[in-house]
Scaffold this active site. Structure first.
Site, PDB file in Angstrom:
ATOM      1  N   GLY A  36       0.822  -1.216   0.000  1.00 29.73           N
ATOM      2  CA  GLY A  36       0.000   0.000   0.000  1.00 29.73           C
ATOM      3  C   GLY A  36       0.850   1.258   0.000  1.00 29.73           C
ATOM      4  N   THR A  38       1.167   3.581   2.302  1.00 25.90           N
ATOM      5  CA  THR A  38       1.908   3.833   3.541  1.00 25.90           C
ATOM      6  C   THR A  38       3.135   2.926   3.608  1.00 25.90           C
ATOM      7  OG1 THR A  38      -0.260   4.227   4.531  1.00 25.90           O
ATOM      8  CG2 THR A  38       1.620   4.200   6.034  1.00 25.90           C
ATOM      9  N   ASP A  88       2.834  -3.223   8.141  1.00 24.24           N
ATOM     10  CA  ASP A  88       1.827  -3.049   7.097  1.00 24.24           C
ATOM     11  C   ASP A  88       0.860  -1.926   7.484  1.00 24.24           C
ATOM     12  OD1 ASP A  88       0.362  -3.446   4.792  1.00 24.24           O
ATOM     13  OD2 ASP A  88      -0.281  -5.483   5.276  1.00 24.24           O
ATOM     14  N   GLY A 102      -7.067  -4.832   2.884  1.00 22.65           N
ATOM     15  CA  GLY A 102      -7.362  -5.400   1.566  1.00 22.65           C
ATOM     16  C   GLY A 102      -7.763  -4.371   0.532  1.00 22.65           C
ATOM     17  N   GLY A 104      -5.901  -2.697  -1.084  1.00 16.02           N
ATOM     18  CA  GLY A 104      -4.967  -2.877  -2.201  1.00 16.02           C
ATOM     19  C   GLY A 104      -5.011  -4.290  -2.770  1.00 16.02           C
ATOM     20  N   GLU A 110      -1.011 -10.792   2.758  1.00 13.25           N
ATOM     21  CA  GLU A 110      -0.737 -10.011   3.972  1.00 13.25           C
ATOM     22  C   GLU A 110      -1.006 -10.868   5.208  1.00 13.25           C
ATOM     23  OE1 GLU A 110      -1.692  -5.585   2.170  1.00 13.25           O
ATOM     24  OE2 GLU A 110      -3.265  -6.610   3.257  1.00 13.25           O
TER      25      GLU A 110
HETATM   26  C1  5RP Z   1      -3.540  -3.560   0.936  1.00 11.43           C
HETATM   27  C2  5RP Z   1      -3.830  -3.107   2.316  1.00 11.43           C
HETATM   28  C3  5RP Z   1      -3.286  -1.788   2.738  1.00 11.43           C
HETATM   29  O1  5RP Z   1      -2.505  -1.971   3.863  1.00 11.43           O
HETATM   30  C4  5RP Z   1      -4.430  -0.872   3.033  1.00 11.43           C
HETATM   31  O2  5RP Z   1      -5.292  -0.810   1.908  1.00 11.43           O
HETATM   32  C5  5RP Z   1      -3.939   0.540   3.363  1.00 11.43           C
HETATM   33  O3  5RP Z   1      -3.363   1.111   2.230  1.00 11.43           O
HETATM   34  P1  5RP Z   1      -2.789   2.585   2.221  1.00 11.43           P
HETATM   35  O4  5RP Z   1      -1.565   2.579   3.059  1.00 11.43           O
HETATM   36  O5  5RP Z   1      -2.505   2.838   0.760  1.00 11.43           O
HETATM   37  O6  5RP Z   1      -3.854   3.503   2.747  1.00 11.43           O
HETATM   38  O7  5RP Z   1      -4.472  -3.764   3.089  1.00 11.43           O
HETATM   39  O8  5RP Z   1      -4.202  -4.742   0.617  1.00 11.43           O
END
Ligand code: 5RP
Length: 230
Positions: A36, A38, A88, A102, A104, A110
């Site tokens: 993702g 972050t 994560d 999820g 992403g 994950e």
């Molecule tokens: C990907 C994920 C990500 O950790 C979640 O969507 C957060 O993403 P971001 O950091 O872009 O806000 O679960 O499957």
């Protein structure tokens, strides 16, 4: 568009927590890496200490490509028995460290990498902290032939499920499956909910991370990084 929280943008808050996560990386070891925007900030930060780690186990093709492009060795999950830490992001995190993930589409890998790790460090900007899970559409990775049946099960719970699209076609995950996004659910008991949905035939992974919840959350706030341990 980023939503400014005080003087820092959402993007800057992600950078802040991505950098703060470095202190959980154990020198000489392999680190578990999520997926993702972050996590991309974390991967950038991790590159500054790439010579001090053995490498990473990645939760998606996207993160693997990014790690490799920055010169970080990526190990297959089958090559490691355990990890000290998995880092994560989340789409939602509550006061107990339960999460929805999820957004992403990487939720299955994950969860697999998280299950290898002793610690799950969640890195998120303040917008991800919620009083209760369920506002963000819940991602569920499903085997395509079971999608309609699983959608009906969610409808019976009061939810509405749609198959995630990409370029006008059902999105295909790294595992060759589809994603249902479910709106309108009230997830009052994340542990029970995760167990229940996981038992439905054709569900690969439900995006509630309760059995693999965060052990630490680094939340990017207006006043800096707030650390919560669960
Ligand atoms: C990907 C994920 C990500 O950790 C979640 O969507 C957060 O993403 P971001 O950091 O872009 O806000 O679960 O499957």
């Amino acid at each position: 568009m980023t939503t400014p929280i005080a003087s820092l943008s959402q993007d800057e808050l992600k950078t802040l927590v991505g950098q703060a996560a470095l202190r959980y990386v154990v020198p000489g070891e392999i680190v578990g890496v999520g997926t993702g925007s972050t996590v991309n900030k974390f991967i950038n930060a991790l590159a500054t200490m790439k010579d001090q780690i053995k490498g990473a186990v990645s939760s998606s093709v996207a993160s693997t490509e990014r790690l490799k492009a920055l010169g970080i060795t990526v190990f297959d999950a089958n090559e490691v028995q355990s990890l000290s830490v998995y880092i994560d992001g989340a789409d939602e995190i509550d006061a107990q460290g339960y999460m929805v993930k999820g957004g992403g589409a990487a939720l299955t890998r994950e969860k697999i990498v998280a299950a290898l790790a002793k610690q799950f460090v969640c890195i998120a900007d303040a917008s991800k902290l919620v009083p209760a899970l369920g506002n963000f559409p819940l991602p569920v990775e499903v085997i395509p032939m079971a999608a309609a049946q699983i959608a009906r099960n969610f409808e019976a719970m009061g939810g509405t499920a749609i198959i995630r699209q990409k370029d006008g076609q059902p999105l295909v995950t790294d595992n060759g499956q589809h994603i249902l996004d479910v709106r309108g659910l009230q997830i009052t008991d994340p542990l029970a909910f995760e167990s229940q949905v996981n038992q439905w035939p054709g569900v690969v992974t439900v995006g509630v991370f309760a059995h693999q919840k965060a052990t630490v959350c680094l939340l990017g706030c207006a006043d800096g990084v707030r650390t919560t341990t669960y």
